[in-house]
Enzyme design. Structure first.
Site, PDB file in Angstrom:
ATOM      1  N   ASP A   1      -1.184  -0.050  -4.771  1.00 55.29           N
ATOM      2  CA  ASP A   1      -2.469   0.551  -5.152  1.00 55.29           C
ATOM      3  C   ASP A   1      -2.290   1.999  -5.616  1.00 55.29           C
ATOM      4  O   ASP A   1      -3.065   2.523  -6.395  1.00 55.29           O
ATOM      5  CB  ASP A   1      -3.486   0.453  -4.009  1.00 55.29           C
ATOM      6  N   HIS A   2      -1.224   2.649  -5.108  1.00 56.99           N
ATOM      7  CA  HIS A   2      -0.909   4.038  -5.452  1.00 56.99           C
ATOM      8  C   HIS A   2       0.382   4.392  -4.735  1.00 56.99           C
ATOM      9  O   HIS A   2       0.873   3.611  -3.907  1.00 56.99           O
ATOM     10  CB  HIS A   2      -2.029   4.986  -4.995  1.00 56.99           C
TER      11      HIS A   2
ATOM     12  N   ASP B   1       0.848  -1.194   0.000  1.00 55.69           N
ATOM     13  CA  ASP B   1       0.000   0.000   0.000  1.00 55.69           C
ATOM     14  C   ASP B   1       0.884   1.245   0.000  1.00 55.69           C
ATOM     15  O   ASP B   1       1.766   1.387   0.848  1.00 55.69           O
ATOM     16  CB  ASP B   1      -0.933  -0.011   1.219  1.00 55.69           C
TER      17      ASP B   1
ATOM     18  N   HIS C   1       2.003   8.829   4.606  1.00 55.46           N
ATOM     19  CA  HIS C   1       1.118   9.873   5.155  1.00 55.46           C
ATOM     20  C   HIS C   1       1.833  10.659   6.254  1.00 55.46           C
ATOM     21  O   HIS C   1       1.605  11.849   6.409  1.00 55.46           O
ATOM     22  CB  HIS C   1      -0.160   9.240   5.719  1.00 55.46           C
TER      23      HIS C   1
ATOM     24  N   GLU D   1      -0.975  -8.083   1.929  1.00 58.11           N
ATOM     25  CA  GLU D   1      -0.757  -6.634   1.872  1.00 58.11           C
ATOM     26  C   GLU D   1       0.277  -6.160   2.897  1.00 58.11           C
ATOM     27  O   GLU D   1       0.170  -6.446   4.089  1.00 58.11           O
ATOM     28  CB  GLU D   1      -2.061  -5.858   2.122  1.00 58.11           C
TER      29      GLU D   1
ATOM     30  N   THR E   1      -7.814  -2.271   1.366  1.00 54.42           N
ATOM     31  CA  THR E   1      -7.202  -3.183   0.389  1.00 54.42           C
ATOM     32  C   THR E   1      -7.697  -4.626   0.555  1.00 54.42           C
ATOM     33  O   THR E   1      -8.233  -5.197  -0.400  1.00 54.42           O
ATOM     34  CB  THR E   1      -5.664  -3.095   0.443  1.00 54.42           C
TER      35      THR E   1
ATOM     36  N   SER F   1      -7.196   3.857  -1.548  1.00 54.97           N
ATOM     37  CA  SER F   1      -6.991   2.405  -1.571  1.00 54.97           C
ATOM     38  C   SER F   1      -8.266   1.637  -1.907  1.00 54.97           C
ATOM     39  O   SER F   1      -8.196   0.515  -2.390  1.00 54.97           O
ATOM     40  CB  SER F   1      -6.474   1.923  -0.213  1.00 54.97           C
TER      41      SER F   1
ATOM     42  N   ASP G   1       2.137   2.757   3.295  1.00 58.76           N
ATOM     43  CA  ASP G   1       1.255   3.913   3.085  1.00 58.76           C
ATOM     44  C   ASP G   1       1.214   4.833   4.303  1.00 58.76           C
ATOM     45  O   ASP G   1       1.238   6.058   4.162  1.00 58.76           O
ATOM     46  CB  ASP G   1      -0.154   3.380   2.779  1.00 58.76           C
TER      47      ASP G   1
HETATM   48 ZN   LIG Z   1      -3.204   6.031   2.122  1.00 59.22          ZN
END
Ligand SMILES: [Zn+2]
Length: 352
Positions: free
Chosen positions: A288-289, A34, A250, A241, A128, A75, A246
């Site tokens: 996912d990004h 993620d 952040h 995952e 996810t 996500s 992720d």
């Molecule tokens: Zn995120």
């Protein structure tokens, strides 16, 4: 003598045929980091003494991650694209832009006699993993998502968020209601259980980061689950995952990102080793990004020290890499929409 031989040979032939058909069906291990863009991979690789197991993958592609009406995805929309093959709105799980419920690749595999598993380093109701079993208009409806997991056919799951199952507003205890799933209290019991369906809640709420002591490692969860899946005669679909790469993005915290990447890298290695020993297995690693708009702006080759800069506390719209290894890995080369992850897996599975 001849009679005895015939009796001996027939069951042998049947066994060989059964084994061949199980062997010809493809196992899928899909690993999603993620928020794991190319800069996260690069940063983690340098900190990991300039090495990542991703260097062993044979085919590489790039995935366009945007949501249906937003260049920057979340996500839920991206998970839905990869799990179900259609772009949707940010925040939405397993439902397309025309409000139609979608079937995920995990559920399609279930319909074809596959065993299935989900492992995450977040709660199991997080966007996810939820993309693979839930159909809900908001990723924040955690108790509804938990209910949908309890009603799903997922065979093995490991993730946090136990409170959404047993401390609910509706007072239901889904752990008790899942009476055909062996919901175990610790990882040793998970490893020992020979039930056909096993669930393990790692933490009541969200798990801590690796830096703050999360244990056991994702690679250990994956290894234990692969032992179980491999011991059964059916093929399998498994999604794993690395959830907190992720969260490091952040937080604009490079050590958080690299430590989570290095943990994820070990899980990827476990999957890759399985595929090297089981030729009917396809391993796909993607994201996912990207999160944080991370760039490595300075550093030293001596000791591979890095200095990082961030552009955002949110996600970015940059393409993310797709690494594949094993049978049909060549399908994943090129540049394509994230929805193609689903369609390429379906093509590789060659169901019916
Ligand atoms: Zn995120």
């Amino acid at each position: 003598m001849r009679k005895i031989l015939l009796i001996l040979i027939f069951p042998l032939v049947n066994n060989v045929q059964a084994q061949q058909s199980a062997d010809s069906q493809l196992n899928i291990i899909l690993l999603i980091g993620d928020g794991m863009g190319l800069s996260q991979i690069s940063a983690g690789m340098y900190v990991n003494k300039n090495k990542t197991v991703l260097e062993d993958f044979s085919d590489i592609g790039l995935s366009k991650t945007h949501a249906i009406n937003s260049l920057v995805t979340d996500s839920a929309a991206s998970g839905t694209a990869m799990a179900c093959g259609e772009k949707t709105y940010n925040g939405v799980l397993g439902i397309n832009s025309k409000n139609k419920k979608l079937q995920s690749v995990l559920e399609i595999c279930e319909d074809h006699g596959y065993n299935t598993g989900l492992i995450a380093t977040s709660s199991i109701v997080h966007a996810t993993p939820a993309s693979f079993y839930a159909n809900v208009d908001s990723r924040k409806k955690f108790e509804e998502i938990a209910l949908q997991l309890s009603e799903s056919n997922v065979d093995y799951f490991i993730g946090a968020g136990k409170k959404y199952f047993n401390k609910r507003e509706d007072k239901r205890n889904l752990i008790k209601e899942m009476n055909d799933v062996d919901v175990v209290k610790n990882f040793n019991t998970y490893k020992k259980s020979d039930a056909d369906r096993i669930g393990f809640f790692t933490y009541g709420d969200e798990p801590p980061s690796i830096i703050n002591g999360r244990a056991p490692l994702l690679a250990e969860y994956l290894k234990a689950t692969l032992v179980k899946l491999d011991s059964r005669n059916e093929p399998f679909f498994l999604m794993v995952e690395g959830s907190q790469i992720d969260w490091g993005g952040h937080a604009n915290d490079i050590e958080y990102i690299t430590s989570e990447f290095i943990e994820f890298n070990s899980a990827i290695e476990e999957a890759l080793n399985f595929a090297k020993n089981n030729s009917n297995t396809l391993v796909i690693v993607t994201a996912d990004h990207e999160t944080g708009g991370l760039a490595i702006t300075m550093g030293k080759t001596k000791g591979y020290e890095i200095v990082a800069g961030f552009n955002t506390g949110g996600h970015s719209a940059t393409m993310v890499p797709v690494f594949s290894y094993g049978k049909h890995s060549e399908l994943f080369g090129g540049i394509y929409d994230n929805t193609q992850i689903f369609h390429k897996i379906i093509e590789a599975l060659d169901l019916n």
